[in-house]
Design an enzyme around this catalytic site. Structure first.
Site, short mmCIF file in Angstrom:
data_model
loop_
_atom_site.label_atom_id
_atom_site.label_comp_id
_atom_site.label_asym_id
_atom_site.label_seq_id
_atom_site.Cartn_x
_atom_site.Cartn_y
_atom_site.Cartn_z
N HIS A 35 0.80 -1.26 -0.02
CA HIS A 35 -0.03 0.07 -0.03
C HIS A 35 0.90 1.25 0.25
O HIS A 35 0.37 2.37 -0.51
CB HIS A 35 -0.94 -0.03 1.18
CG HIS A 35 -1.96 -1.14 1.05
ND1 HIS A 35 -2.66 -1.61 2.09
CD2 HIS A 35 -2.46 -1.79 -0.06
CE1 HIS A 35 -3.48 -2.55 1.59
NE2 HIS A 35 -3.41 -2.57 0.32
N GLU A 69 -14.15 -8.35 -7.86
CA GLU A 69 -14.17 -9.30 -6.81
C GLU A 69 -15.20 -10.39 -6.96
O GLU A 69 -16.31 -10.15 -7.27
CB GLU A 69 -14.49 -8.50 -5.46
CG GLU A 69 -14.35 -9.48 -4.23
CD GLU A 69 -13.35 -10.12 -4.22
OE1 GLU A 69 -13.68 -11.47 -3.77
OE2 GLU A 69 -12.17 -9.83 -4.14
N HIS A 93 -8.03 -8.18 -8.01
CA HIS A 93 -8.64 -9.04 -6.76
C HIS A 93 -8.83 -7.82 -5.76
O HIS A 93 -8.13 -8.14 -4.65
CB HIS A 93 -7.48 -10.05 -6.61
CG HIS A 93 -7.35 -10.87 -7.79
ND1 HIS A 93 -6.48 -10.63 -8.65
CD2 HIS A 93 -7.82 -12.34 -7.88
CE1 HIS A 93 -6.42 -11.73 -9.55
NE2 HIS A 93 -7.22 -12.73 -8.79
N SER A 125 -6.90 -1.69 -1.05
CA SER A 125 -6.63 -0.88 -2.17
C SER A 125 -7.64 -0.22 -2.81
O SER A 125 -7.38 1.08 -3.46
CB SER A 125 -5.70 -1.93 -3.22
OG SER A 125 -6.64 -2.93 -3.59
N ASP A 128 -14.38 -12.88 -12.06
CA ASP A 128 -13.02 -13.49 -11.71
C ASP A 128 -12.07 -12.32 -12.18
O ASP A 128 -12.32 -11.63 -13.04
CB ASP A 128 -12.70 -14.48 -12.71
CG ASP A 128 -11.39 -15.04 -12.59
OD1 ASP A 128 -11.03 -15.58 -11.79
OD2 ASP A 128 -10.61 -14.90 -13.99
N GLY A 129 -10.91 -12.06 -11.41
CA GLY A 129 -9.97 -11.10 -11.57
C GLY A 129 -9.12 -11.31 -12.88
O GLY A 129 -8.91 -10.01 -13.47
N ASP A 181 -3.14 -8.63 -7.34
CA ASP A 181 -2.88 -9.05 -6.29
C ASP A 181 -3.73 -10.28 -5.81
O ASP A 181 -4.90 -10.28 -5.10
CB ASP A 181 -3.33 -8.03 -5.08
CG ASP A 181 -3.24 -8.14 -3.64
OD1 ASP A 181 -2.60 -9.17 -3.35
OD2 ASP A 181 -3.94 -7.36 -2.89
#
Length: 283
Positions: free
Chosen positions: A18, A120, A41, A102, A145-146, A166
Site C-alpha cells: 500500500h 471481486e 482482486h 487498495s 473473476d480477476g 494481487d
C-alpha cells in the site's frame, strides 16, 4: 498458500504493497490527463482490525501498528505522507480500527475524471466492496473473476494508469497463472503500469515468475522485496514482494529510501533483508 485477507489486513505485506501503491498513484496525478486503475482482486476495500479474523492472527500488530508507533526519518516520512493521510482518512470515517484496502486507497487519491475498476468474485466480499464504493461515479465494482476483468479492461480508454494484480494465492499454480495473465495483458497494453504482488514462501515460484517475464522480453521492471525474518515457529508469511512494470520516474529512487527504513521498523528477527532492483530490457 491461502491468503484470506481478513486475517492478514494491515500486516507487513500490506504496508509494503500500500505504501508503493500510494506512491504510484501520486505519480499518476502529476499529469493533468485522467488515468484508470484496474484492481483485479479488489477484496472488500476496507477491513476492521478489531474483527474476529484480525484478532485471531494479530498480524497488523507487526505491520501498520509499528508504522503508527513513532515517526521515521524525515526523508522517509515525506514519502510515507500519502499513505499516512489515507490511513487517517479511513479512521476518521470508520473508527480507529479501520484499515483501508487498495480500492479505498485508489479512491482516496483519484481526481474527478480518474476511474477505478475493482473486480471481486467472492459474493459476500463483493457486496462489501459495493457498499464501500457506494454511488461514486468514478468507481465500478465487477462481480467477476480477476483474470477475466484484466483481459476485458486493457487497454483502458484513458491509455494511462495502473493495473494492480494481487491474487489470493489459493492455487498451487498461482505463480504460473499470474505470469501468463500478466504477459497476455502486457501484450495488449505495453505502456501501462503494472504492480504484481506476491508472497515469498519459497523461491521457486518467485523465480518462475521472473523468468517468464524475462523470457517474454518485458523490460523496465522494478523488483521490490522485504523479508522481516519472521521466526519459523511463528508460522505464516515472512517475506513479500512487488514487481512493478513501467515504474514511474523516481519510484526506484523513492524505494531505495523507503525499503531500508520499512524493513528495519517491521523486522521480527535479527536478519531482515530487502531488495530494490531495477531491470531494463536489452537494447
Amino acid at each position: 498458500m491461502n491468503y484470506r485477507h481478513g486475517f492478514h489486513a494491515g500486516n507487513f505485506a500490506d504496508v509494503l504493497k500500500h505504501v508503493v501503491l500510494t506512491r504510484i498513484l501520486l505519480h499518476l496525478t502529476a499529469k493533468e490527463t485522467p488515468f484508470r486503475v484496474i484492481d483485479t482482486h479488489a477484496g472488500s476495500g476496507r477491513y476492521d482490525l478489531g474483527s474476529e479474523e484480525a484478532l485471531r492472527t494479530h498480524e497488523w500488530k507487526d505491520g501498520v501498528a509499528r508504522i503508527d508507533r513513532s515517526p521515521l526519518a524525515p526523508a522517509v516520512e515525506a514519502l510515507l505522507a500519502p499513505y499516512r493521510h489515507a490511513l487517517a482518512g479511513a479512521r476518521a470515517l470508520y473508527g480507529p480500527d479501520a484499515y483501508p484496502g487498495s480500492p479505498w486507497l485508489c479512491r482516496h487519491v483519484m481526481r474527478p475524471d480518474d476511474r477505478l475498476i475493482a473486480a471481486e468474485l467472492h459474493p459476500p466480499t463483493y457486496r462489501k466492496l459495493v457498499d464501500l464504493l457506494g454511488r461514486d461515479r468514478r468507481c465500478k465494482a465487477l462481480a467477476i473473476d480477476g483474470w477475466t476483468a484484466l483481459r476485458a479492461n486493457v487497454p483502458p480508454k484513458e491509455r494511462r494508469g495502473l493495473v494492480l494484480i494481487d491474487p489470493p494465492f489459493e492455487a498451487k499454480d498461482e505463480f504460473e497463472v499470474l505470469a501468463a495473465q500478466f504477459i497476455a495483458a502486457h501484450r495488449k497494453w505495453p505502456t501501462g503500469i503494472y504492480a504484481l504482488w506476491y508472497p515469498v514462501k519459497e523461491r521457486r515460484g518467485v523465480e518462475s515468475l521472473m523468468n517468464a517475464v524475462d523470457d517474454a522480453g518485458i523490460g523496465r521492471l522494478l523488483r521490490l522485496e522485504i523479508d522481516v525474518d519472521r521466526p519459523e515457529a511463528a508460522g505464516g508469511l515472512g517475506a513479500t514482494g512487488l514487481l512493478v512494470v513501467n515504474p514511474p520516474w523516481r519510484l526506484a529512487e523513492e524505494a531505495r529510501t523507503l525499503l531500508p527504513a520499512l524493513v528495519e521498523r517491521l523486522a521480527q528477527g535479527p536478519r531482515p533483508r530487502y531488495l530494490c532492483e531495477s531491470i531494463r530490457a536489452d537494447g
